[in-house]
Write a protein that holds these residues in place. Structure first.
Motif, PDB file in Angstrom:
ATOM      1  N   LEU A 157       0.689  -0.999  -0.658  1.00 29.17           N
ATOM      2  CA  LEU A 157      -0.015   0.068  -0.110  1.00 29.17           C
ATOM      3  C   LEU A 157       0.999   1.251  -0.171  1.00 29.17           C
ATOM      4  O   LEU A 157       2.070   1.060   0.753  1.00 29.17           O
ATOM      5  N   TRP A 158       0.703   2.218  -0.905  1.00 28.83           N
ATOM      6  CA  TRP A 158       1.630   3.390  -0.842  1.00 28.83           C
ATOM      7  C   TRP A 158       0.396   4.314  -0.619  1.00 28.83           C
ATOM      8  O   TRP A 158      -0.933   4.630  -1.118  1.00 28.83           O
ATOM      9  N   ARG A 159       0.872   5.590  -0.374  1.00 33.57           N
ATOM     10  CA  ARG A 159       0.090   6.770  -0.712  1.00 33.57           C
ATOM     11  C   ARG A 159       0.480   7.983  -1.065  1.00 33.57           C
ATOM     12  O   ARG A 159       1.854   8.310  -1.742  1.00 33.57           O
ATOM     13  N   LEU A 160      -0.419   8.271  -1.843  1.00 34.84           N
ATOM     14  CA  LEU A 160      -0.138   8.992  -2.879  1.00 34.84           C
ATOM     15  C   LEU A 160      -0.510  10.419  -2.889  1.00 34.84           C
ATOM     16  O   LEU A 160      -1.537  11.023  -2.553  1.00 34.84           O
ATOM     17  N   GLY A 173       0.675  14.956  -3.941  1.00 36.56           N
ATOM     18  CA  GLY A 173       1.038  15.497  -4.693  1.00 36.56           C
ATOM     19  C   GLY A 173       0.140  15.831  -6.071  1.00 36.56           C
ATOM     20  O   GLY A 173      -1.124  14.926  -6.348  1.00 36.56           O
ATOM     21  N   ALA A 174       0.669  16.677  -7.136  1.00 33.87           N
ATOM     22  CA  ALA A 174       0.094  16.705  -8.674  1.00 33.87           C
ATOM     23  C   ALA A 174       0.792  15.897  -9.479  1.00 33.87           C
ATOM     24  O   ALA A 174       1.940  15.256  -8.432  1.00 33.87           O
ATOM     25  N   PRO A 175       0.303  15.222 -10.025  1.00 30.75           N
ATOM     26  CA  PRO A 175       0.646  14.070 -11.096  1.00 30.75           C
ATOM     27  C   PRO A 175       2.234  14.621 -11.637  1.00 30.75           C
ATOM     28  O   PRO A 175       2.090  15.703 -11.944  1.00 30.75           O
ATOM     29  N   PRO A 176       2.463  14.092 -11.602  1.00 28.25           N
ATOM     30  CA  PRO A 176       3.299  12.782 -11.537  1.00 28.25           C
ATOM     31  C   PRO A 176       3.120  12.646  -9.847  1.00 28.25           C
ATOM     32  O   PRO A 176       3.915  13.318  -9.350  1.00 28.25           O
ATOM     33  N   GLN A 177       2.328  11.923  -9.598  1.00 24.98           N
ATOM     34  CA  GLN A 177       2.168  11.806  -7.793  1.00 24.98           C
ATOM     35  C   GLN A 177       3.446  10.696  -7.577  1.00 24.98           C
ATOM     36  O   GLN A 177       4.495  10.489  -7.766  1.00 24.98           O
ATOM     37  N   ARG A 178       3.954  11.473  -5.683  1.00 24.01           N
ATOM     38  CA  ARG A 178       5.011  10.524  -5.117  1.00 24.01           C
ATOM     39  C   ARG A 178       4.424  10.078  -4.234  1.00 24.01           C
ATOM     40  O   ARG A 178       3.424  10.363  -3.630  1.00 24.01           O
ATOM     41  N   ALA A 179       4.762   8.438  -5.155  1.00 19.07           N
ATOM     42  CA  ALA A 179       3.752   7.894  -3.391  1.00 19.07           C
ATOM     43  C   ALA A 179       5.248   6.884  -2.534  1.00 19.07           C
ATOM     44  O   ALA A 179       6.602   6.554  -2.547  1.00 19.07           O
ATOM     45  N   ASP A 180       4.487   6.903  -1.020  1.00 18.20           N
ATOM     46  CA  ASP A 180       5.184   6.577  -0.609  1.00 18.20           C
ATOM     47  C   ASP A 180       4.450   5.436   0.537  1.00 18.20           C
ATOM     48  O   ASP A 180       3.488   5.428   0.870  1.00 18.20           O
ATOM     49  N   PRO A 181       5.845   4.620   0.855  1.00 16.46           N
ATOM     50  CA  PRO A 181       4.957   3.153   1.217  1.00 16.46           C
ATOM     51  C   PRO A 181       3.975   3.402   2.349  1.00 16.46           C
ATOM     52  O   PRO A 181       5.087   4.170   3.658  1.00 16.46           O
ATOM     53  N   GLN A 182       3.179   2.532   2.655  1.00 18.05           N
ATOM     54  CA  GLN A 182       2.413   2.136   4.078  1.00 18.05           C
ATOM     55  C   GLN A 182       2.509   1.367   4.483  1.00 18.05           C
ATOM     56  O   GLN A 182       2.780   1.283   5.778  1.00 18.05           O
ATOM     57  N   GLY A 183       2.825   0.334   3.240  1.00 16.61           N
ATOM     58  CA  GLY A 183       2.962  -0.888   3.992  1.00 16.61           C
ATOM     59  C   GLY A 183       2.554  -2.459   3.352  1.00 16.61           C
ATOM     60  O   GLY A 183       2.273  -2.101   2.485  1.00 16.61           O
ATOM     61  N   THR A 184       3.305  -2.899   3.564  1.00 16.31           N
ATOM     62  CA  THR A 184       3.428  -4.905   2.531  1.00 16.31           C
ATOM     63  C   THR A 184       2.839  -5.766   3.959  1.00 16.31           C
ATOM     64  O   THR A 184       3.424  -5.972   4.762  1.00 16.31           O
ATOM     65  N   ARG A 185       2.670  -6.621   3.025  1.00 23.33           N
ATOM     66  CA  ARG A 185       1.583  -7.954   3.435  1.00 23.33           C
ATOM     67  C   ARG A 185       1.429  -8.923   2.669  1.00 23.33           C
ATOM     68  O   ARG A 185       1.320  -8.517   1.329  1.00 23.33           O
ATOM     69  N   GLU A 186       1.817 -10.077   3.583  1.00 28.65           N
ATOM     70  CA  GLU A 186       0.911 -11.495   2.530  1.00 28.65           C
ATOM     71  C   GLU A 186      -0.434 -11.533   2.664  1.00 28.65           C
ATOM     72  O   GLU A 186      -0.689 -12.010   3.664  1.00 28.65           O
ATOM     73  N   THR A 187      -0.802 -12.621   1.586  1.00 26.94           N
ATOM     74  CA  THR A 187      -1.975 -13.476   2.002  1.00 26.94           C
ATOM     75  C   THR A 187      -1.853 -13.950   2.440  1.00 26.94           C
ATOM     76  O   THR A 187      -0.848 -14.487   2.627  1.00 26.94           O
ATOM     77  N   ASP A 188      -3.300 -14.000   3.192  1.00 23.74           N
ATOM     78  CA  ASP A 188      -3.684 -15.391   3.713  1.00 23.74           C
ATOM     79  C   ASP A 188      -3.817 -16.883   2.625  1.00 23.74           C
ATOM     80  O   ASP A 188      -3.565 -16.559   2.027  1.00 23.74           O
ATOM     81  N   ALA A 189      -3.935 -17.938   3.718  1.00 28.04           N
ATOM     82  CA  ALA A 189      -4.799 -18.987   2.600  1.00 28.04           C
ATOM     83  C   ALA A 189      -5.792 -18.843   1.853  1.00 28.04           C
ATOM     84  O   ALA A 189      -6.191 -19.099   0.666  1.00 28.04           O
ATOM     85  N   ASP A 190      -6.888 -17.905   2.354  1.00 26.73           N
ATOM     86  CA  ASP A 190      -7.607 -17.501   1.814  1.00 26.73           C
ATOM     87  C   ASP A 190      -7.527 -16.188   0.954  1.00 26.73           C
ATOM     88  O   ASP A 190      -8.429 -15.950   0.068  1.00 26.73           O
ATOM     89  N   GLY A 191      -6.607 -15.813   0.115  1.00 20.98           N
ATOM     90  CA  GLY A 191      -5.888 -15.290  -0.266  1.00 20.98           C
ATOM     91  C   GLY A 191      -6.517 -13.426   0.782  1.00 20.98           C
ATOM     92  O   GLY A 191      -7.152 -12.412   0.015  1.00 20.98           O
ATOM     93  N   ARG A 192      -6.613 -13.481   1.456  1.00 17.23           N
ATOM     94  CA  ARG A 192      -7.433 -12.211   2.035  1.00 17.23           C
ATOM     95  C   ARG A 192      -5.606 -11.166   3.078  1.00 17.23           C
ATOM     96  O   ARG A 192      -5.126 -12.400   3.622  1.00 17.23           O
ATOM     97  N   ILE A 193      -6.177 -10.195   3.315  1.00 12.12           N
ATOM     98  CA  ILE A 193      -5.048  -9.586   4.532  1.00 12.12           C
ATOM     99  C   ILE A 193      -5.635  -8.936   5.330  1.00 12.12           C
ATOM    100  O   ILE A 193      -6.868  -8.074   4.931  1.00 12.12           O
ATOM    101  N   GLY A 194      -6.282  -9.216   6.541  1.00 12.74           N
ATOM    102  CA  GLY A 194      -7.042  -8.330   7.875  1.00 12.74           C
ATOM    103  C   GLY A 194      -6.637  -6.689   7.719  1.00 12.74           C
ATOM    104  O   GLY A 194      -7.666  -6.466   7.484  1.00 12.74           O
ATOM    105  N   ASP A 195      -5.503  -6.842   8.357  1.00 14.22           N
ATOM    106  CA  ASP A 195      -5.658  -5.490   8.482  1.00 14.22           C
ATOM    107  C   ASP A 195      -3.965  -5.092   7.775  1.00 14.22           C
ATOM    108  O   ASP A 195      -2.310  -5.616   8.127  1.00 14.22           O
ATOM    109  N   LEU A 196      -3.493  -4.055   6.973  1.00 13.46           N
ATOM    110  CA  LEU A 196      -2.623  -3.532   5.865  1.00 13.46           C
ATOM    111  C   LEU A 196      -1.969  -3.340   6.830  1.00 13.46           C
ATOM    112  O   LEU A 196      -0.276  -3.028   6.069  1.00 13.46           O
ATOM    113  N   LEU A 197      -2.064  -2.146   7.509  1.00  9.26           N
ATOM    114  CA  LEU A 197      -1.496  -0.995   8.113  1.00  9.26           C
ATOM    115  C   LEU A 197      -1.295  -1.488   9.502  1.00  9.26           C
ATOM    116  O   LEU A 197      -2.338  -1.544  10.072  1.00  9.26           O
ATOM    117  N   ASP A 198      -0.369  -0.373  10.297  1.00  7.11           N
ATOM    118  CA  ASP A 198      -0.368  -0.904  11.528  1.00  7.11           C
ATOM    119  C   ASP A 198      -1.037   0.619  12.251  1.00  7.11           C
ATOM    120  O   ASP A 198      -0.897   0.543  13.268  1.00  7.11           O
TER     121      ASP A 198
END
Length: 93
Positions: free
Chosen positions: A3-6, A8-33
């Motif tokens: 997940l990235w937060r965008l 500024g005006a295009p071209p936008q700066r993308a700041d990383p917010q979080g990275t997670r792996e999906t579970d066995a169902d292909g889901r992620i409960g919470d991506l952010l801390d």
């Protein structure tokens, strides 16, 4: 998935917010801390990695979905339906 937060005006700066792996169902409960705030975001799905772990080859390598969070108190469910050659996303409930 990342997940990235965008900002500024295009071209936008993308700041990383979080990275997670999906579970066995292909889901992620919470991506952010931290709490989500209103603004523009980008989800990046590693489609090639998903298919590689399944022993399959794929045409798509990465899928990005840009979206706007208007109400940070709401829950945001953004599914990605993917096959080796196509994808679709929508705002879930």
């Amino acid at each position: 998935m990342s997940l990235w937060r965008l900002e500024g005006a295009p071209p936008q700066r993308a700041d990383p917010q979080g990275t997670r792996e999906t579970d066995a169902d292909g889901r992620i409960g919470d991506l952010l801390d931290a709490p989500l705030v209103a603004g523009a975001y980008r989800l990046t799905f590693d489609v090639a990695g998903y298919f590689k772990r399944r022993g399959e080859k794929a045409f798509l390598s990465r899928v990005t979905v840009d979206f706007e969070v208007a109400d940070a108190k709401r829950r945001y469910h953004i599914p990605l339906l993917v096959s080796p050659y196509a994808c679709s996303s929508y705002r879930g409930s």
